[in-house]
Design a protein around this motif. Structure first.
Motif, short mmCIF file in Angstrom:
data_model
loop_
_atom_site.label_atom_id
_atom_site.label_comp_id
_atom_site.label_asym_id
_atom_site.label_seq_id
_atom_site.Cartn_x
_atom_site.Cartn_y
_atom_site.Cartn_z
N PHE A 104 66.80 -0.41 33.53
CA PHE A 104 67.26 -0.67 31.89
C PHE A 104 68.65 -0.18 32.84
O PHE A 104 69.03 0.36 33.61
CB PHE A 104 66.60 0.79 31.32
N GLY A 105 69.33 -1.25 31.51
CA GLY A 105 70.50 -0.80 32.36
C GLY A 105 71.61 0.44 31.68
O GLY A 105 70.33 1.08 30.90
N LYS A 106 72.53 1.18 31.77
CA LYS A 106 72.87 2.14 30.47
C LYS A 106 72.33 2.32 28.93
O LYS A 106 72.92 3.23 28.44
CB LYS A 106 74.05 2.86 31.64
N GLY A 107 73.04 0.37 28.72
CA GLY A 107 72.62 0.53 27.04
C GLY A 107 74.66 0.76 26.42
O GLY A 107 75.48 0.85 27.17
N THR A 108 74.18 0.09 25.64
CA THR A 108 75.46 -0.15 24.83
C THR A 108 75.79 0.71 23.25
O THR A 108 73.99 0.15 22.24
CB THR A 108 75.52 -1.56 24.52
N THR A 109 76.41 1.34 22.78
CA THR A 109 76.26 1.51 21.26
C THR A 109 76.77 0.68 20.44
O THR A 109 78.38 0.70 20.93
CB THR A 109 77.04 2.95 21.86
N LEU A 110 76.05 0.29 19.37
CA LEU A 110 77.20 -0.62 18.52
C LEU A 110 77.14 0.01 16.91
O LEU A 110 76.20 0.41 16.58
CB LEU A 110 76.26 -1.53 18.41
N GLN B 36 63.25 9.40 32.34
CA GLN B 36 63.31 9.72 31.85
C GLN B 36 64.99 9.79 31.13
O GLN B 36 65.40 8.25 31.96
CB GLN B 36 63.70 10.91 32.80
N GLN B 37 65.71 9.71 30.15
CA GLN B 37 66.42 9.19 30.03
C GLN B 37 67.20 10.31 29.27
O GLN B 37 67.47 11.00 27.92
CB GLN B 37 66.02 8.71 28.03
N ALA B 38 68.69 10.48 29.91
CA ALA B 38 69.53 11.98 29.96
C ALA B 38 71.03 10.83 28.61
O ALA B 38 70.60 9.92 28.53
CB ALA B 38 70.15 11.60 30.99
N LEU B 39 71.22 11.77 28.18
CA LEU B 39 71.92 11.58 26.43
C LEU B 39 72.90 10.80 27.60
O LEU B 39 73.87 10.81 28.86
CB LEU B 39 72.15 12.93 26.79
N GLY B 40 72.99 9.66 26.40
CA GLY B 40 74.11 8.68 26.88
C GLY B 40 74.00 7.74 27.88
O GLY B 40 74.85 6.95 28.57
N LEU B 83 67.94 22.56 35.25
CA LEU B 83 69.14 22.32 34.29
C LEU B 83 69.32 20.99 33.61
O LEU B 83 69.45 20.39 32.65
CB LEU B 83 70.72 23.21 33.26
N GLY B 84 69.40 19.93 34.40
CA GLY B 84 69.79 18.93 34.63
C GLY B 84 68.89 17.98 34.85
O GLY B 84 68.37 16.95 34.44
N ASP B 85 67.16 18.62 34.50
CA ASP B 85 66.32 17.91 34.03
C ASP B 85 65.65 17.98 32.79
O ASP B 85 65.04 17.58 31.50
CB ASP B 85 64.88 18.40 34.30
N SER B 86 67.00 18.16 31.65
CA SER B 86 66.73 18.19 30.06
C SER B 86 67.28 16.91 29.61
O SER B 86 67.80 16.31 30.51
CB SER B 86 68.42 19.45 29.78
N ALA B 87 66.36 16.36 29.18
CA ALA B 87 66.37 15.01 28.62
C ALA B 87 65.47 14.97 27.49
O ALA B 87 64.14 15.12 27.37
CB ALA B 87 66.24 14.31 30.48
#
Lengths: 114, 112
Positions: A104-110, B36-40, B83-87
């Motif tokens: 995946f890419g890091k994403g774009t927030t729209l 795993q999807q971390a914030l942002g 802590l970095g495993d938070s996701a």
């Protein structure tokens, strides 16, 4: 190694504006390409996919994407966005071999304002 | 209904603890991948299981391990939590001979 680059981190549009989100990938072989959308609090949903054939792919909710092999790009477009299109958009790539992992890419927030 | 079921939906753990997340794939799918999807951030590939064996692995330490059962369901285990495993941990299922993926809603793990 495969990688995906999404150029826009956050896009803000007014309703009825046209949308284009950039996606470039790095991979030496034949690829499958995807765009996913993640609405707030919901799971990833497939918008559209490209495996082979016509490089212009139409997906759900009026979205389309064009695969340009020479540019390693798969940009997402929509002629007229709606407030309900507010979401996170992810471009993803996998090898065309069955069962390979998605990158995946890091994403774009729209954000679409009414 | 995503077709892929993950449990639990939310989890809070303390640093150093171990956690197990579970995934039931969509009916007809025999391959399970974990992300795993971390914030942002976009989802990062952890590993993929097929026929109860790890088939591919991303760039994650050995603290992350998994298992697939004969009914194709899968577990993700993380030891010595940081802590970095938070996701948000996502499970995706697919048919091995196909190229479509279905994602679950994820498990939100918070490590405190």
């Amino acid at each position: 190694a495969q990688s995906v680059s999404q150029h826009n981190h956050h896009v803000i549009l007014s309703e009825a504006a046209s949308l284009e989100l950039g996606c470039n990938y790095s991979y030496g072989g034949t690829v499958n390409l995807f765009w996913y959308v993640q609405y707030p609090g919901q799971h990833l949903q497939l918008l559209l996919k490209y495996f082979s054939g016509d490089p212009l792919v139409k997906g759900i909710k009026g979205f389309e994407a064009e695969f340009i092999k020479s540019k390693f790009s798969f940009n997402l477009r929509k002629p007229s966005v709606q407030w309900s299109d507010t979401a996170e958009y992810f471009c993803a790539v996998s090898s065309n071999q069955a069962g390979t992992a998605l990158i995946f890419g890091k994403g774009t927030t729209l954000s679409v304002s009414s | 209904d995503a077709g892929v079921t993950q449990s639990p939906t939310h989890l809070i753990k303390t640093r150093g603890q171990q956690v197990t997340l579970r995934c039931s794939p969509k009916s007809g799918h025999d391959t399970v991948s974990w992300y795993q999807q971390a914030l942002g951030q976009g989802p990062q590939f952890i590993f993929q299981y097929y026929e109860e064996e790890e088939r591919q692995r991303g760039n994650f330490p050995d603290r992350f391990s998994g298992h697939q059962f004969p009914n194709y369901s899968s577990e993700l285990n993380v030891n010595a939590l940081l802590l970095g495993d938070s996701a948000l941990y996502l499970c995706a299922s697919s048919p091995l001979q196909g190229r479509g993926y279905t994602f679950g809603s994820g498990t939100r793990l918070t490590v405190v």
